[in-house]
Design a protein around this motif. Sequence first.
Motif, short mmCIF file in Angstrom:
data_model
loop_
_atom_site.label_atom_id
_atom_site.label_comp_id
_atom_site.label_asym_id
_atom_site.label_seq_id
_atom_site.Cartn_x
_atom_site.Cartn_y
_atom_site.Cartn_z
N PRO A 1 0.83 -1.22 0.00
CA PRO A 1 0.00 0.00 0.00
C PRO A 1 0.86 1.26 0.00
O PRO A 1 1.37 1.69 1.03
N VAL B 1 -7.22 12.77 4.31
CA VAL B 1 -8.17 13.17 3.26
C VAL B 1 -9.15 14.16 3.88
O VAL B 1 -9.61 13.96 5.00
N ALA C 1 -10.63 10.45 6.80
CA ALA C 1 -9.69 9.32 6.82
C ALA C 1 -8.27 9.84 6.99
O ALA C 1 -7.91 10.89 6.46
N ILE D 1 1.89 2.87 3.55
CA ILE D 1 0.86 3.00 4.59
C ILE D 1 1.02 1.86 5.60
O ILE D 1 1.07 0.69 5.23
N GLU D 2 1.13 2.23 6.87
CA GLU D 2 1.29 1.23 7.93
C GLU D 2 0.07 1.14 8.84
O GLU D 2 -0.13 0.14 9.52
N GLU E 1 -3.08 -2.48 7.22
CA GLU E 1 -2.51 -1.55 6.25
C GLU E 1 -3.09 -1.64 4.84
O GLU E 1 -3.27 -0.61 4.20
N ILE E 2 -3.42 -2.82 4.37
CA ILE E 2 -4.03 -2.94 3.04
C ILE E 2 -5.44 -2.34 3.08
O ILE E 2 -5.86 -1.60 2.19
N ALA F 1 -6.40 -0.16 5.26
CA ALA F 1 -6.24 1.29 5.48
C ALA F 1 -6.06 2.01 4.14
O ALA F 1 -6.67 3.06 3.91
N PHE F 2 -5.24 1.43 3.27
CA PHE F 2 -5.05 2.00 1.94
C PHE F 2 -6.38 2.11 1.20
O PHE F 2 -6.73 3.15 0.65
N ARG G 1 -9.59 1.92 2.23
CA ARG G 1 -10.58 2.82 2.81
C ARG G 1 -10.19 4.28 2.62
O ARG G 1 -11.04 5.14 2.36
N PHE G 2 -8.90 4.55 2.77
CA PHE G 2 -8.40 5.92 2.63
C PHE G 2 -8.67 6.44 1.21
O PHE G 2 -9.24 7.52 1.02
N PHE G 3 -8.27 5.65 0.20
CA PHE G 3 -8.45 6.14 -1.17
C PHE G 3 -9.91 6.08 -1.62
O PHE G 3 -10.28 6.78 -2.57
N ARG H 1 -12.06 7.45 0.05
CA ARG H 1 -12.54 8.75 0.50
C ARG H 1 -11.78 9.92 -0.15
O ARG H 1 -11.98 11.07 0.21
N HIS H 2 -10.92 9.58 -1.08
CA HIS H 2 -10.15 10.60 -1.81
C HIS H 2 -10.77 10.77 -3.19
O HIS H 2 -11.07 9.81 -3.87
N SER H 3 -10.94 12.02 -3.61
CA SER H 3 -11.44 12.32 -4.95
C SER H 3 -10.28 12.80 -5.81
O SER H 3 -9.34 13.42 -5.30
#
Lengths: 173, 173
Positions: A58, A84, A125, A147-148, B15-16, B18-19, B21-23, B25-27
């Motif tokens: 990631p 974000v 997030a 990403i950790e 971490e996977i 997290a990646f 879910r994070f993206f 929420r990113h536009s």
Amino acid sequence: MSDEPDEPIAQEIDEIEAFKRFFQRHSAGVAIVTATDPSGHPVGFTATSLASLSAVPPLLTFNMARTASSWAAIEATTHVAVHVLDVRNRALAARLAGPHDRRFDAADWAFDPTYGVPVFTGVPAVVIARVVERYPVHGNVVLVAHIEDGSLGEDGVGLLYRERRFFGPGDEV
Amino acid sequence: MSDEPDEPIAQEIDEIEAFKRFFQRHSAGVAIVTATDPSGHPVGFTATSLASLSAVPPLLTFNMARTASSWAAIEATTHVAVHVLDVRNRALAARLAGPHDRRFDAADWAFDPTYGVPVFTGVPAVVIARVVERYPVHGNVVLVAHIEDGSLGEDGVGLLYRERRFFGPGDEV
């Protein structure tokens, strides 16, 4: 979305002008990147260059200038927090793009107890990522971070940026 | 903007996840990158990783996987064309993210007479940029390109992407 006069199609422009006009027509999601400097002070900045690089492992990327007030901390840190933003975070986005000694002048953040990086509350997030590459390119740096860890806040509608204006998302097309 | 269930604040995730879910929420603004392969065929793909690196010199970055169908051409090319898209270009964005042998199956592009790269018509802005760095990171590459030329089409409202959906911009905040 633009206050420019109409442009003829295929107008040729020089390279600096081409860059400027091109990115005036590009929209970006808004993020905040933070770290802690070697003396323990929080630093951070609003970034419109956040991008995904790969899901496994990631990895994310962001870009910055080495003239930025945050660069000394970002150069030395092992980890960053990347946030974000949501339209509710518009004032936060402006604060983290304003005077650097005022960016943490509110009670809306805390140092992460594990990684020691400043994390803002009230955002959709956050990830904490280890900086794995810093590629210098002229006076700038392209950073790659792994990403950790991460946490989710209340979801909302993403904060967007184009041509010095912040806006929210519109209709699906 | 999301069909996820509500998430508790500060939910810890691996971490996977997290990646992901994070993206989610990113536009991101949507771009198309094109090049010509060594046998003269056009290649291209829809990218959500386009970012500005510096205005002087005029540099941009984008990311891709080395497993992408376009990679062999992007690895070998001297120049790429990078297009900013508008909501009117939604079908084009989907086409350039679909089967790679169908991506140029329409009369909406031409080889640039100077640089030889395929350029789509009917988009708000295009630049032609020389690839100056290709940084391999695991199975991916971060590319830096120096803008050498550009042209503008009719301006419109930027095409945005989040969580497998295309949308237009909303109100200023």
